[in-house]
Write a protein that holds these residues in place. Structure first.
Motif, PDB file in Angstrom:
ATOM      1  N   UNK A  42      94.739   1.670  52.541  1.00 21.19           N
ATOM      2  CA  UNK A  42      95.266   2.630  51.562  1.00 21.19           C
ATOM      3  C   UNK A  42      95.926   1.890  50.397  1.00 21.19           C
ATOM      4  N   UNK A  43      96.585   0.790  50.710  1.00 23.79           N
ATOM      5  CA  UNK A  43      97.354   0.082  49.678  1.00 23.79           C
ATOM      6  C   UNK A  43      96.459  -0.750  48.760  1.00 23.79           C
ATOM      7  N   UNK A  44      95.514  -1.455  49.345  1.00 25.33           N
ATOM      8  CA  UNK A  44      94.768  -2.441  48.564  1.00 25.33           C
ATOM      9  C   UNK A  44      93.299  -2.093  48.371  1.00 25.33           C
ATOM     10  N   UNK A  45      92.811  -1.069  49.083  1.00 23.20           N
ATOM     11  CA  UNK A  45      91.375  -0.805  49.086  1.00 23.20           C
ATOM     12  C   UNK A  45      90.816  -0.335  47.759  1.00 23.20           C
ATOM     13  N   UNK A  46      91.586   0.468  47.028  1.00 27.33           N
ATOM     14  CA  UNK A  46      91.071   1.030  45.780  1.00 27.33           C
ATOM     15  C   UNK A  46      90.669  -0.032  44.769  1.00 27.33           C
ATOM     16  N   UNK A  47      91.559  -0.958  44.557  1.00 26.15           N
ATOM     17  CA  UNK A  47      91.400  -1.849  43.401  1.00 26.15           C
ATOM     18  C   UNK A  47      91.081  -3.294  43.750  1.00 26.15           C
ATOM     19  N   UNK A  48      91.335  -3.691  44.998  1.00 24.69           N
ATOM     20  CA  UNK A  48      91.268  -5.125  45.260  1.00 24.69           C
ATOM     21  C   UNK A  48      90.390  -5.519  46.434  1.00 24.69           C
ATOM     22  N   UNK A  49      90.475  -4.793  47.526  1.00 25.45           N
ATOM     23  CA  UNK A  49      89.854  -5.327  48.747  1.00 25.45           C
ATOM     24  C   UNK A  49      89.477  -4.169  49.657  1.00 25.45           C
ATOM     25  N   UNK A  50      88.242  -3.717  49.527  1.00 26.34           N
ATOM     26  CA  UNK A  50      87.839  -2.515  50.269  1.00 26.34           C
ATOM     27  C   UNK A  50      86.967  -2.821  51.476  1.00 26.34           C
ATOM     28  N   UNK A  51      86.546  -4.070  51.628  1.00 23.83           N
ATOM     29  CA  UNK A  51      85.609  -4.391  52.708  1.00 23.83           C
ATOM     30  C   UNK A  51      86.349  -4.970  53.921  1.00 23.83           C
ATOM     31  N   UNK A  52      86.789  -4.064  54.804  1.00 28.73           N
ATOM     32  CA  UNK A  52      87.498  -4.484  56.004  1.00 28.73           C
ATOM     33  C   UNK A  52      86.951  -3.747  57.217  1.00 28.73           C
ATOM     34  N   UNK A  53      87.034  -4.404  58.355  1.00 30.82           N
ATOM     35  CA  UNK A  53      86.743  -3.770  59.647  1.00 30.82           C
ATOM     36  C   UNK A  53      87.846  -4.211  60.595  1.00 30.82           C
ATOM     37  N   UNK A  54      88.500  -3.247  61.197  1.00 35.95           N
ATOM     38  CA  UNK A  54      89.668  -3.552  62.023  1.00 35.95           C
ATOM     39  C   UNK A  54      89.737  -2.568  63.183  1.00 35.95           C
ATOM     40  N   UNK A  55      90.454  -2.937  64.220  1.00 36.09           N
ATOM     41  CA  UNK A  55      90.715  -1.994  65.305  1.00 36.09           C
ATOM     42  C   UNK A  55      92.008  -1.233  65.014  1.00 36.09           C
ATOM     43  N   UNK A  56      92.308  -0.240  65.816  1.00 36.18           N
ATOM     44  CA  UNK A  56      93.671   0.298  65.877  1.00 36.18           C
ATOM     45  C   UNK A  56      94.462  -0.557  66.865  1.00 36.18           C
ATOM     46  N   UNK A  57      95.754  -0.661  66.637  1.00 38.95           N
ATOM     47  CA  UNK A  57      96.631  -1.418  67.535  1.00 38.95           C
ATOM     48  C   UNK A  57      97.798  -0.545  67.972  1.00 38.95           C
ATOM     49  N   UNK A  58      98.238  -0.767  69.191  1.00 35.68           N
ATOM     50  CA  UNK A  58      99.503  -0.142  69.615  1.00 35.68           C
ATOM     51  C   UNK A  58     100.551  -1.247  69.714  1.00 35.68           C
ATOM     52  N   UNK A  59     101.658  -1.037  69.003  1.00 33.86           N
ATOM     53  CA  UNK A  59     102.749  -2.013  68.980  1.00 33.86           C
ATOM     54  C   UNK A  59     103.962  -1.354  69.628  1.00 33.86           C
ATOM     55  N   UNK A  60     104.530  -1.973  70.640  1.00 36.33           N
ATOM     56  CA  UNK A  60     105.557  -1.285  71.424  1.00 36.33           C
ATOM     57  C   UNK A  60     106.912  -1.149  70.734  1.00 36.33           C
ATOM     58  N   UNK A  61     107.181  -1.957  69.732  1.00 31.72           N
ATOM     59  CA  UNK A  61     108.545  -1.978  69.164  1.00 31.72           C
ATOM     60  C   UNK A  61     108.483  -2.117  67.647  1.00 31.72           C
ATOM     61  N   UNK A  62     107.668  -1.309  67.022  1.00 34.60           N
ATOM     62  CA  UNK A  62     107.483  -1.391  65.570  1.00 34.60           C
ATOM     63  C   UNK A  62     108.806  -1.027  64.890  1.00 34.60           C
ATOM     64  N   UNK A  63     109.218  -1.856  63.924  1.00 38.28           N
ATOM     65  CA  UNK A  63     110.559  -1.749  63.342  1.00 38.28           C
ATOM     66  C   UNK A  63     110.590  -0.733  62.194  1.00 38.28           C
ATOM     67  N   UNK A  64     110.976   0.492  62.526  1.00 42.93           N
ATOM     68  CA  UNK A  64     111.189   1.518  61.504  1.00 42.93           C
ATOM     69  C   UNK A  64     112.626   1.357  61.023  1.00 42.93           C
ATOM     70  N   UNK A  65     112.777   0.696  59.893  1.00 43.15           N
ATOM     71  CA  UNK A  65     114.090   0.236  59.465  1.00 43.15           C
ATOM     72  C   UNK A  65     114.997   1.363  58.991  1.00 43.15           C
ATOM     73  N   UNK A  66     114.432   2.368  58.328  1.00 45.49           N
ATOM     74  CA  UNK A  66     115.238   3.513  57.891  1.00 45.49           C
ATOM     75  C   UNK A  66     114.321   4.702  57.675  1.00 45.49           C
ATOM     76  N   UNK A  67     114.938   5.866  57.526  1.00 44.09           N
ATOM     77  CA  UNK A  67     114.176   7.093  57.320  1.00 44.09           C
ATOM     78  C   UNK A  67     113.873   7.261  55.839  1.00 44.09           C
ATOM     79  N   UNK A  68     112.661   7.685  55.544  1.00 40.77           N
ATOM     80  CA  UNK A  68     112.287   8.060  54.179  1.00 40.77           C
ATOM     81  C   UNK A  68     112.173   9.576  54.110  1.00 40.77           C
ATOM     82  N   UNK A  69     112.825  10.145  53.110  1.00 44.93           N
ATOM     83  CA  UNK A  69     112.754  11.605  52.953  1.00 44.93           C
ATOM     84  C   UNK A  69     111.451  12.039  52.296  1.00 44.93           C
ATOM     85  N   UNK A  70     110.700  11.081  51.788  1.00 44.75           N
ATOM     86  CA  UNK A  70     109.493  11.415  51.041  1.00 44.75           C
ATOM     87  C   UNK A  70     108.454  12.127  51.890  1.00 44.75           C
ATOM     88  N   UNK A  71     107.773  13.084  51.286  1.00 44.13           N
ATOM     89  CA  UNK A  71     106.690  13.804  51.956  1.00 44.13           C
ATOM     90  C   UNK A  71     105.425  13.646  51.123  1.00 44.13           C
TER      91      UNK A  71
END
Lengths: 466, 506
Positions: A437-466
């Protein structure tokens, strides 16, 4: 000005090489056509069909102490315009100082399709997509949803010629689509997007249906605090993070002690374990669906590119193999500094996990309590030593309980290192085509990746943005 | 030195003839509005590392675009072949695109009115076009900078760069406006990197000099003291490498303009673009918490907060005489005494909210190349200095336990401009009103209105500095724009500080 709209790309290359008075010369001609549609609030907002023809000339001149180069680019469609570019490049080289990355130029390689005309695109690429999008607007309006999005398709035909006999041609189609949906109260947001080569595989109705489904998941809202969460990163988010890991993999900077790939005390970490066993990160110009240029094309030198390397063949390059750092982005110059093989940058990236299997749905089904992200946004490096990145979640953080999606949470700011994540994840899916989403439009759209589950992903603070 | 004139190599191009051909063809095909934009943008980038010129590239972007409104829909096309035949073809393509777009256009396109500007010329304020300075001289300067930086004992590697742009535009539309413009901008910079042998920690220290809408004189005539900064950066880096890591928590902040400009850019500049507030960037750059219903009531910040949008600011990076829709540029209030009172507009946004700016655009349309459609882009958005003449020392003296932040580095904000996180180049501990040595690993994180609401005092004009960015990204297809933000030093109470090593789990 005389012109000739009929002057071909090959003629521009030959004219540049014939006109240059430098000791050596490289000419790169890019013919680009593109077509796009953009929409918001259930109506088309902007659109366009663009044509570009650019010429880059790199001149090489022997000077005291070595070889100097001059690089000049410009929009050009006539031999007269190319002459001006060549003269400027030759003059720049003669005024220059010896290049530190000087190397023997690649010679005498030709593409069998050199003589073919550029391939193009136009607004007709949306002949099927556009009417279906119009119908999606009607349905969304009736059901009180708002659609926002963008589709782009471009075709770049590159001609690379040199005074040493290079005559290389490459055709690169690049396309992507994205659609964001919101409820009319603007309290829920969802996104879907992906890459394509020709739009034959993009269905506007299916795109709108995916957004509708995800907005439905968000009808129940859950407020969560900052903290570390068991988090499923879908392939698009993993692509976001791996692109940063790749772009930060310059060998020279690592060798000189300035990146996460630097070994304390000197040198690179090539040969070190940097990720969990089974993790492989590689680029391959021939990877099915992600095909990209199989040779180096660059108009200027820097830490990760060298104009002397133009035309070098590219082939599958392992950056991480079974958890070990096996390669960094190398010019011939940096390879000489580091004592490592020449491994130039390639325009695609694949992450595979040895025992990865299944889909995002399987990861959700196997999660007792956690979060499923949609995508990441505004990713920036905070600390190069650990490659600490910061960014936000966006357009859907879904709450998973007992293997099912039960609602949507607020967004978060996160702080994480992609290298750490490659050590900490506890489950992975099959590798599939993905789109950053961040880089695909303008810079780097050719990727193949898996999904990952990370047990302790660091959500540093809440964003009110919707 | 006399002011530079219009570059004759641009004047000699066939922009006027192609414009008339394209506009005539669009009119013949039934366009209710058509505009023609012919651009030549020249760039040069020079980069040096450790005493060697590493990158030198010149580029020129030349071409034209035709934008039409046809049966209520936009159509846009561009080309690079400078012939009458191609001008006609591009106009025809723009109309053809509008015909395709019509089926998906549910809100007909209308533009706010603008007086006709009959063949006017505008040139930005500079003395010497940096692209006219011999490359050899510029390269020698950058190489010298890196060598001087490397003389510092803490410096392992040094880089320097210089980006330069000359932008020429000709605009014409069916209403009769004809504008010709030329502007110059440049961004010099350098950075030193080093490692602490005991801890293995590496870090960097970069110039805090802003990019400027000036010419080569920015490097030579004292606008910025480059020699002094190059002399002090190695020592600053050495101090940073030995500095203690910050303890996370709540601190008062005194923020230097070299850092605060970026916070303004992200949390005010982008948030007050009306296209974002109305949803037109929702799929990409995002929307805004400062929605239109909050105009006149949103308490954006404390009462000492006054922010102006200004496309006429002298030497500003977004400064121009006429925008890319032929609108004469202006200055206006965005935040007054802490309350949201204005937005940035282009002509289509101005039409949607005719109660703003007396129904007229305030001149914020911009396209970064002839291949891109103009969109609403940021004016120079600046924080007004205080009237009581406070110095930075005055502000520091008011702080019992805090941090003084200098220079920008990492930045990130959410898609509605609520939650942000910034780092910087240098962080000084403040104890009992005095600077008390450097700190490391600092990031400040806040919500926009909380942060600006905590602004207790702003410095006077003597602390004011015009910062800015060369490459602000927006839109799909992506475009970059240069924009300036001026601000004084300012004091904020009770801001959340993170330790970035803790965040990384180290």
């Amino acid at each position: 000005m005389t012109i000739s709209a009929r002057t071909t790309a090959q003629q521009l290359v030959e004219h540049a090489l014939a006109t240059s008075s430098a000791d050596d010369c490289i000419a790169i001609v890019r013919d680009v056509t593109s077509a796009n549609l953009r929409w918001a609030n259930n109506t088309l907002t902007t659109n366009g069909v663009m044509t570009e023809m650019s010429v880059t000339v790199v001149s090489f001149v022997a000077v005291d102490g070595g070889t100097a180069t001059g690089s000049v680019s410009g929009s050009a469609s006539t031999t007269e315009q190319v002459t001006a570019i060549v003269e400027a490049a030759d003059a720049a080289a003669r005024a220059g100082s010896p290049a530190e990355d000087a190397a023997e130029l690649v010679g005498d390689v030709a593409s069998p399709d050199w003589d073919l005309e550029p391939e193009t695109t136009d607004i007709g690429v949306y002949d099927a997509f556009a009417p279906a999008l119009g119908e999606a607007f009607v349905e969304a309006t009736a059901e009180r949803r708002l659609l926002y999005g963008f589709v782009n398709h471009d075709v770049t035909t590159t001609y690379l010629g040199s005074s040493r006999g290079l005559r290389l041609r490459h055709v690169q189609p690049t396309g992507h689509y994205a659609c964001t949906g919101k409820d009319d109260a603007l309290t829920r947001s969802a996104w879907t997007g992906g890459a394509t080569r020709d739009f034959r595989d993009v269905d506007a109705a299916a795109m709108a249906a995916t957004v509708k489904q995800r907005l439905g998941w968000a009808e129940r809202r859950v407020e969560l605090p900052a903290g570390r969460y068991d988090t499923i990163l879908p392939p698009s988010s993993v692509a976001d993070l791996m692109i940063d890991a790749y772009w930060g993999a310059g060998a020279r900077v690592a060798h000189e002690g300035e990146s996460v790939y630097s070994r304390r005390g000197g040198g690179t970490r090539i040969g070190d374990k940097v990720a969990a066993p089974g993790v492989s990160l590689f680029s391959d110009p021939a990877y099915a669906g992600l095909e990209c240029a199989p040779f180096v094309v660059t108009g200027a030198s820097d830490n990760t590119d060298s104009v002397f390397d133009n035309g070098l063949p590219l082939e599958r390059t392992d950056w991480i193999r079974d958890g070990l750092l096996t390669g960094l982005i190398q010019t011939r110059h940096s390879a000489g500094m580091t004592g490592q093989p020449v491994t130039p940058m390639i325009d695609n990236l694949v992450l595979e996990i040895g025992d990865g299997a299944g889909t995002v749905d399987d990861l959700v089904a196997g999660t007792q309590r956690g979060l499923l992200l949609t995508c990441l946004w505004y990713i920036r490096e905070v600390d190069p030593q650990s490659m600490l990145l910061t960014g936000l979640t966006r357009d859907g953080v879904y709450v998973v309980e007992d293997g099912e999606i039960v609602g949507a949470a607020n967004n978060f700011r996160w702080n994480e290192s992609p290298i750490d994540l490659l050590n900490r994840f506890t489950a992975a899916t099959d590798t599939v085509p993905s789109f950053s989403r961040e880089w695909g439009d303008d810079y780097f759209s050719r990727t193949a990746t898996p999904a990952l589950r990370v047990p302790d992903f660091n959500m540093s603070s809440v964003s009110q943005g919707v | 030195m006399s002011a530079p004139g219009l570059d004759p190599t641009f004047s000699d191009l066939p922009h006027r003839r192609l414009g008339e051909v394209a506009l005539s063809r669009a009119q013949e095909l039934g366009a209710s509005h058509a505009d023609f934009r012919f651009e030549r943008n020249r760039y040069q980038y020079l980069g040096a590392r450790d005493g060697v010129l590493q990158t030198a590239s010149d580029a020129e972007d030349l071409g034209f675009a035709v934008r039409v409104v046809h049966q209520g829909a936009w159509g846009f096309a561009s080309g690079v072949v400078l012939t009458d035949e191609e001008a006609r073809r591009v106009a025809e393509t723009a109309v053809a695109v509008a015909r395709v777009a019509a089926a998906m256009t549910t809100t007909p396109v209308e533009l706010a009115p603008e007086p006709v500007h009959d063949d006017v010329t505008w040139i930005s304020g500079y003395d010497v076009d940096p692209l006219d300075v011999p490359t050899r001289d510029k390269s020698a300067l950058l190489v010298d900078w890196t060598e001087r930086l490397r003389a510092g004992s803490a410096v392992a590697h040094a880089t320097a760069f210089l980006q330069q742009v000359q932008e020429n535009k000709y605009y014409a539309d069916l209403s009769g406006t004809r504008t010709t413009q030329q502007r110059v901008r440049l961004q010099p910079g350098f950075e030193a990197t080093g490692e602490d042998a005991e801890t293995g920690i590496f870090d960097s220290m970069a110039s805090i000099a802003p990019p400027a809408g000036r010419g080569w004189e920015y490097l030579t005539d004292g606008h910025w003291d480059w020699d002094a900064e190059i002399a002090e950066v190695p020592e600053l880096l050495a101090e940073k490498l030995k500095a203690p890591s910050v303890e996370a928590g709540t601190y008062d902040l005194v923020v230097h303009p070299s850092n605060l400009w970026l916070t303004i850019h992200e949390s005010i500049g982008h948030a007050t673009e009306l296209d974002r507030a109305l949803g037109y960037e929702a799929n990409y750059a995002g929307t805004s918490f400062a929605t239109y219903d909050k105009l006149g009531t949103l308490q954006y910040g404390s009462p000492v907060m006054n922010v102006r949008g200004d496309r006429t600011q002298e030497h500003g990076l977004a400064t121009v005489g006429y925008d890319d829709e032929g609108v004469q540029t202006q200055a206006w209030d965005i935040v007054r005494d802490g309350v949201l009172v204005g937005y940035q507009l282009d002509r289509s946004m101005g039409h949607l909210k005719p109660e703003l700016n007396e129904g007229r655009s305030n001149g914020c349309a911009y396209a970064d190349s002839p291949g891109h459609i103009p969109i609403q882009r940021m004016a120079n958005v600046s924080l007004v200095p205080g009237t009581d003449g406070l110095s930075t020392d005055d502000l520091v003296s008011r702080v019992e336990r805090g941090i003084y932040v200098v220079g920008d580095k990492s930045w990130s904000i959410d898609m509605q401009r609520f939650n942000f996180q910034f780092t910087g180049q240098r962080f000084y501990k403040i104890t009992d009103g005095r600077l008390d040595g450097m700190l490391r690993d600092v990031a400040y994180q806040a919500t926009t209105t909380d942060f600006w609401g905590s602004m207790e005092a702003v410095g006077g004009q003597d602390t004011w500095l015009l910062g800015g960015a060369f490459n602000c990204g927006k839109a799909q297809p992506g475009q970059v724009a240069a924009v300036s933000h001026g601000c004084p030093t300012a004091l904020f109470r009770g801001v959340n500080i993170l330790n970035t090593m803790d965040e990384a789990g180290r």
